[in-house]
Motif scaffolding. Sequence first.
Motif, PDB file in Angstrom:
ATOM      1  N   VAL A  64      61.226   5.301 -99.017  1.00  0.00           N
ATOM      2  CA  VAL A  64      61.741   5.414 -97.648  1.00  0.00           C
ATOM      3  C   VAL A  64      62.961   4.505 -97.493  1.00  0.00           C
ATOM      4  O   VAL A  64      62.938   3.354 -97.921  1.00  0.00           O
ATOM      5  N   VAL A  65      64.036   5.060 -96.893  1.00  0.00           N
ATOM      6  CA  VAL A  65      65.190   4.216 -96.534  1.00  0.00           C
ATOM      7  C   VAL A  65      65.095   3.962 -95.035  1.00  0.00           C
ATOM      8  O   VAL A  65      65.352   4.843 -94.213  1.00  0.00           O
ATOM      9  N   PHE A  66      64.685   2.761 -94.694  1.00  0.00           N
ATOM     10  CA  PHE A  66      64.422   2.411 -93.296  1.00  0.00           C
ATOM     11  C   PHE A  66      65.730   2.143 -92.568  1.00  0.00           C
ATOM     12  O   PHE A  66      66.576   1.387 -93.038  1.00  0.00           O
ATOM     13  N   LYS A  67      65.892   2.770 -91.405  1.00  0.00           N
ATOM     14  CA  LYS A  67      67.073   2.540 -90.570  1.00  0.00           C
ATOM     15  C   LYS A  67      66.772   1.362 -89.651  1.00  0.00           C
ATOM     16  O   LYS A  67      66.050   1.520 -88.661  1.00  0.00           O
TER      17      LYS A  67
ATOM     18  N   ARG B 289      59.880   1.646 -80.871  1.00  0.00           N
ATOM     19  CA  ARG B 289      61.301   1.501 -80.500  1.00  0.00           C
ATOM     20  C   ARG B 289      61.688   2.460 -79.384  1.00  0.00           C
ATOM     21  O   ARG B 289      62.675   2.229 -78.683  1.00  0.00           O
TER      22      ARG B 289
ATOM     23  N   ASP C 265      62.757   8.688 -78.489  1.00  0.00           N
ATOM     24  CA  ASP C 265      62.333   7.927 -79.673  1.00  0.00           C
ATOM     25  C   ASP C 265      63.572   7.460 -80.425  1.00  0.00           C
ATOM     26  O   ASP C 265      64.691   7.868 -80.095  1.00  0.00           O
ATOM     27  N   ASP C 266      63.383   6.615 -81.437  1.00  0.00           N
ATOM     28  CA  ASP C 266      64.545   6.084 -82.152  1.00  0.00           C
ATOM     29  C   ASP C 266      64.998   7.040 -83.255  1.00  0.00           C
ATOM     30  O   ASP C 266      66.164   7.437 -83.314  1.00  0.00           O
ATOM     31  N   VAL C 267      64.068   7.394 -84.159  1.00  0.00           N
ATOM     32  CA  VAL C 267      64.437   8.178 -85.351  1.00  0.00           C
ATOM     33  C   VAL C 267      63.592   9.453 -85.409  1.00  0.00           C
ATOM     34  O   VAL C 267      62.368   9.400 -85.253  1.00  0.00           O
ATOM     35  N   LEU C 268      64.254  10.583 -85.640  1.00  0.00           N
ATOM     36  CA  LEU C 268      63.562  11.844 -85.910  1.00  0.00           C
ATOM     37  C   LEU C 268      63.627  12.037 -87.421  1.00  0.00           C
ATOM     38  O   LEU C 268      64.709  12.231 -87.981  1.00  0.00           O
ATOM     39  N   ALA C 269      62.474  11.927 -88.101  1.00  0.00           N
ATOM     40  CA  ALA C 269      62.441  12.043 -89.567  1.00  0.00           C
ATOM     41  C   ALA C 269      61.811  13.389 -89.925  1.00  0.00           C
ATOM     42  O   ALA C 269      62.484  14.422 -89.819  1.00  0.00           O
ATOM     43  N   THR C 270      60.521  13.434 -90.286  1.00  0.00           N
ATOM     44  CA  THR C 270      59.914  14.737 -90.586  1.00  0.00           C
ATOM     45  C   THR C 270      59.674  15.550 -89.309  1.00  0.00           C
ATOM     46  O   THR C 270      59.498  16.770 -89.364  1.00  0.00           O
ATOM     47  N   GLY C 271      59.623  14.851 -88.182  1.00  0.00           N
ATOM     48  CA  GLY C 271      59.419  15.530 -86.904  1.00  0.00           C
ATOM     49  C   GLY C 271      57.967  15.559 -86.454  1.00  0.00           C
ATOM     50  O   GLY C 271      57.678  16.007 -85.344  1.00  0.00           O
ATOM     51  N   GLY C 272      57.053  15.055 -87.274  1.00  0.00           N
ATOM     52  CA  GLY C 272      55.626  15.080 -86.923  1.00  0.00           C
ATOM     53  C   GLY C 272      55.327  14.321 -85.635  1.00  0.00           C
ATOM     54  O   GLY C 272      54.569  14.795 -84.779  1.00  0.00           O
ATOM     55  N   THR C 273      55.942  13.154 -85.484  1.00  0.00           N
ATOM     56  CA  THR C 273      55.696  12.331 -84.291  1.00  0.00           C
ATOM     57  C   THR C 273      56.228  13.037 -83.045  1.00  0.00           C
ATOM     58  O   THR C 273      55.535  13.111 -82.020  1.00  0.00           O
TER      59      THR C 273
ATOM     60  N   LEU D 150      67.431  12.578 -88.741  1.00  0.00           N
ATOM     61  CA  LEU D 150      67.538  12.736 -90.203  1.00  0.00           C
ATOM     62  C   LEU D 150      67.331  14.216 -90.508  1.00  0.00           C
ATOM     63  O   LEU D 150      66.234  14.657 -90.847  1.00  0.00           O
TER      64      LEU D 150
HETATM   65  P1  AMP Z   1      58.440  11.366 -88.253  1.00  0.00           P
HETATM   66  O1  AMP Z   1      57.125  11.605 -87.593  1.00  0.00           O
HETATM   67  O2  AMP Z   1      58.386  11.550 -89.735  1.00  0.00           O
HETATM   68  O3  AMP Z   1      59.559  12.156 -87.624  1.00  0.00           O
HETATM   69  O4  AMP Z   1      58.789   9.823 -88.074  1.00  0.00           O
HETATM   70  C1  AMP Z   1      59.249   9.360 -86.848  1.00  0.00           C
HETATM   71  C2  AMP Z   1      58.758   7.979 -86.528  1.00  0.00           C
HETATM   72  O5  AMP Z   1      58.718   7.135 -87.671  1.00  0.00           O
HETATM   73  C3  AMP Z   1      59.720   7.356 -85.537  1.00  0.00           C
HETATM   74  O6  AMP Z   1      58.958   6.883 -84.437  1.00  0.00           O
HETATM   75  C4  AMP Z   1      60.419   6.257 -86.298  1.00  0.00           C
HETATM   76  O7  AMP Z   1      60.303   5.040 -85.596  1.00  0.00           O
HETATM   77  C5  AMP Z   1      59.729   6.138 -87.637  1.00  0.00           C
HETATM   78  N1  AMP Z   1      60.630   6.399 -88.782  1.00  0.00           N
HETATM   79  C6  AMP Z   1      60.549   7.438 -89.644  1.00  0.00           C
HETATM   80  N2  AMP Z   1      61.476   7.373 -90.598  1.00  0.00           N
HETATM   81  C7  AMP Z   1      62.192   6.263 -90.335  1.00  0.00           C
HETATM   82  C8  AMP Z   1      63.327   5.628 -90.965  1.00  0.00           C
HETATM   83  N3  AMP Z   1      63.905   6.131 -92.068  1.00  0.00           N
HETATM   84  N4  AMP Z   1      63.803   4.493 -90.419  1.00  0.00           N
HETATM   85  C9  AMP Z   1      63.249   3.979 -89.305  1.00  0.00           C
HETATM   86  N5  AMP Z   1      62.185   4.510 -88.668  1.00  0.00           N
HETATM   87  C10 AMP Z   1      61.654   5.642 -89.173  1.00  0.00           C
END
Ligand code: AMP
Length: 169
Positions: A21-24, A59, A117-125, A149
């Motif tokens: 994971v590359v944390f932002k 965040r 929210d702060d970051v949209l990664a896989t979108g599950g949250t 992302l």
């Molecule tokens: P996801 O459910 O995979 O979209 O992840 C979203 C949640 O995980 C957000 O609430 C973010 O705070 C955190 N997150 C996921 N990936 C990262 C990342 N690369 N850097 C910082 N926070 C992340």
Amino acid sequence: MNQSEYEELIHNVADFPKPGVVFKDMSPLLSEKLSEVVSDMGREINWNEIDLIVGIESRGFILGSAMAIKYGKGFLPMRKKGKLPPPVIGEEYELEYGTDKLEMRVNDKIKRVCLVDDVLATGGTLKAGLSLCEKNKFEVKAISVLIDLQFLNELAASDQRIHSVLQYK
Ligand code: AMP
């Protein structure tokens, strides 16, 4: 603020919180430019159709409550399970290994919300946050994230309510 100013203040931390994971890390950005961040996150949103901001732990609390003050809206936290007292309503969602759960206070009146929210990664949250809002009879009019992302999800292409300041393809 332009993209390169953002990139200077968001640090990429490799292999955190786990390998791959590359944390932002937006702490440097928030400590110097919170007010500009909040303006950029709210710029494309029609605030006349929103009554309340819902921020996702943790965040999303910082960004969402700062937006609530700027745009004159109320704020409601969406928390990880077991943190809020009853009455709460919850939604389970899948993680890479196992499941997690988001909870929020039971809504007593229908309200139009902006989810933050702060970051949209896989979108599950975000997907779990959206279905929890719907279960709680909130009408989600807009979704605001600082970073999308896009190489990990395709949500923004199919959901016009999603606004992001920075996109990574
Ligand atoms: P996801 O459910 O995979 O979209 O992840 C979203 C949640 O995980 C957000 O609430 C973010 O705070 C955190 N997150 C996921 N990936 C990262 C990342 N690369 N850097 C910082 N926070 C992340």
